[in-house]
Design a protein around this motif. Structure first.
Motif, PDB file in Angstrom:
ATOM      1  N   ILE A  97     -49.702 -41.195 110.314  1.00 47.57           N
ATOM      2  CA  ILE A  97     -48.292 -40.444 110.817  1.00 47.57           C
ATOM      3  C   ILE A  97     -47.292 -40.688 109.611  1.00 47.57           C
ATOM      4  O   ILE A  97     -46.791 -39.502 109.394  1.00 47.57           O
ATOM      5  N   TYR A  98     -47.351 -41.583 108.879  1.00 43.39           N
ATOM      6  CA  TYR A  98     -46.380 -41.420 107.487  1.00 43.39           C
ATOM      7  C   TYR A  98     -46.842 -40.418 106.615  1.00 43.39           C
ATOM      8  O   TYR A  98     -45.964 -39.641 106.106  1.00 43.39           O
ATOM      9  N   GLU A 140     -42.802 -46.295 118.977  1.00 42.72           N
ATOM     10  CA  GLU A 140     -44.094 -46.547 119.256  1.00 42.72           C
ATOM     11  C   GLU A 140     -44.941 -47.295 118.553  1.00 42.72           C
ATOM     12  O   GLU A 140     -45.892 -47.887 119.079  1.00 42.72           O
ATOM     13  N   LEU A 141     -44.957 -47.126 117.288  1.00 43.11           N
ATOM     14  CA  LEU A 141     -45.733 -47.754 116.409  1.00 43.11           C
ATOM     15  C   LEU A 141     -45.640 -49.282 116.506  1.00 43.11           C
ATOM     16  O   LEU A 141     -46.478 -50.064 116.374  1.00 43.11           O
ATOM     17  N   VAL A 186     -40.585 -40.239 109.048  1.00 37.19           N
ATOM     18  CA  VAL A 186     -40.851 -40.416 110.548  1.00 37.19           C
ATOM     19  C   VAL A 186     -39.905 -40.558 111.613  1.00 37.19           C
ATOM     20  O   VAL A 186     -38.912 -41.314 111.413  1.00 37.19           O
ATOM     21  N   PRO A 187     -39.965 -39.709 112.620  1.00 33.35           N
ATOM     22  CA  PRO A 187     -39.020 -39.836 113.675  1.00 33.35           C
ATOM     23  C   PRO A 187     -38.786 -41.005 114.441  1.00 33.35           C
ATOM     24  O   PRO A 187     -39.812 -41.862 114.280  1.00 33.35           O
ATOM     25  N   ALA A 188     -37.639 -41.548 114.628  1.00 35.14           N
ATOM     26  CA  ALA A 188     -37.498 -42.924 115.067  1.00 35.14           C
ATOM     27  C   ALA A 188     -38.209 -43.182 116.521  1.00 35.14           C
ATOM     28  O   ALA A 188     -38.606 -44.193 116.521  1.00 35.14           O
TER      29      ALA A 188
END
Length: 248
Positions: free
Chosen positions: A171-172, A186-187, A179-181
């Motif tokens: 994702i990163y 969620e992570l 990355v969107p907030a």
């Protein structure tokens, strides 16, 4: 500078770089041999192997240079070798949290390994939920003309920790660090779920081991009939009594 001299200098640089990178390859080879021996020992002698799988890597020269720039490290072999301790790395994936510390103890117990640094992100997770046990080790590499101490980073984690870390890295990488907030949230939630799974699996693991120990103890017991009842008696003691009885 004439072309011949420049070519000779490039050859020297290339040779030094090749030797530098080979040093880490040889260190990885030695460490992988140690870990493979442990794996085979557990597979053939013990009834349980704590190591699920291994993965090793060496940073590319480009990656090393980028890290030098980020940390303002002079680009010389000595500085790089002394200040970047994760050029060679091995990831060990286990089933259970207790396996992580068991493997770490076995690795650190080998006489030719020096433990330089330990970072326990399991007891002290990173803010984003990352968990793993990191060891920076120094192992000797023997060349034809010298011996060198080489740093290796060992990461030990469970399957759940490894799955989460892999997802987080992807994702990163996809968002180039921005990355969107909502994904970060969620992570973090996913990290908590993975931790709960590890804790539940650890409880199951402990129960299974306890059941094995009980079964093993029962196999060493026999029963002595008294007053139409059966009383457990250790097999060795029963055999000793029977032998004494036969002699009498």
């Amino acid at each position: 500078m004439d072309d011949g001299k420049q070519i000779n200098q490039l050859k020297v640089v290339r040779k030094e770089l090749t030797r530098f990178m080979l040093t880490y390859k040889f260190a990885l080879d030695e460490m992988n041999t140690k870990l493979n021996i442990l794996q085979e020992e557990f597979e053939h002698i013990h009834d349980y192997n704590p190591i699920e799988h291994l993965k090793s890597r060496i940073k590319s020269p480009e990656s090393i240079l980028r890290k030098c720039q980020r940390k303002n490290i002079p680009i010389t072999q000595n500085y790089i070798g002394n200040h970047i301790k994760d050029i060679a790395g091995i990831r060990i994936v286990c089933s259970f949290i207790s396996d992580i510390y068991k493997i770490s103890e076995m690795i650190q117990g080998q006489k030719d390994i020096k433990v330089i640094e330990t970072k326990d992100y399991i007891k002290h997770p990173k803010p984003n939920g990352y968990k793993s046990l990191h060891l920076i080790l120094s192992i000797p590499v023997f060349f034809s003309d010298r011996q060198e101490e080489v740093f290796i980073e060992i990461q030990i984690r469970t399957v759940a920790m490894d799955f989460w870390a892999s997802l987080e890295h992807k994702i990163y990488y996809k968002y180039d660090g921005e990355v969107p907030a909502h994904l970060i949230e969620e992570l973090t939630t996913s990290a908590n779920i993975a931790n709960q799974l590890d804790e539940k699996m650890e409880v199951l693991h402990a129960e299974i081991n306890e059941a094995k120990e009980d079964k093993s103890s029962e196999s060493q017991m026999d029963f002595l009939p008294l007053d139409n009842k059966r009383y457990p008696l250790p097999k060795q003691l029963l055999e000793s009594l029977m032998e004494k009885s036969n002699k009498e």
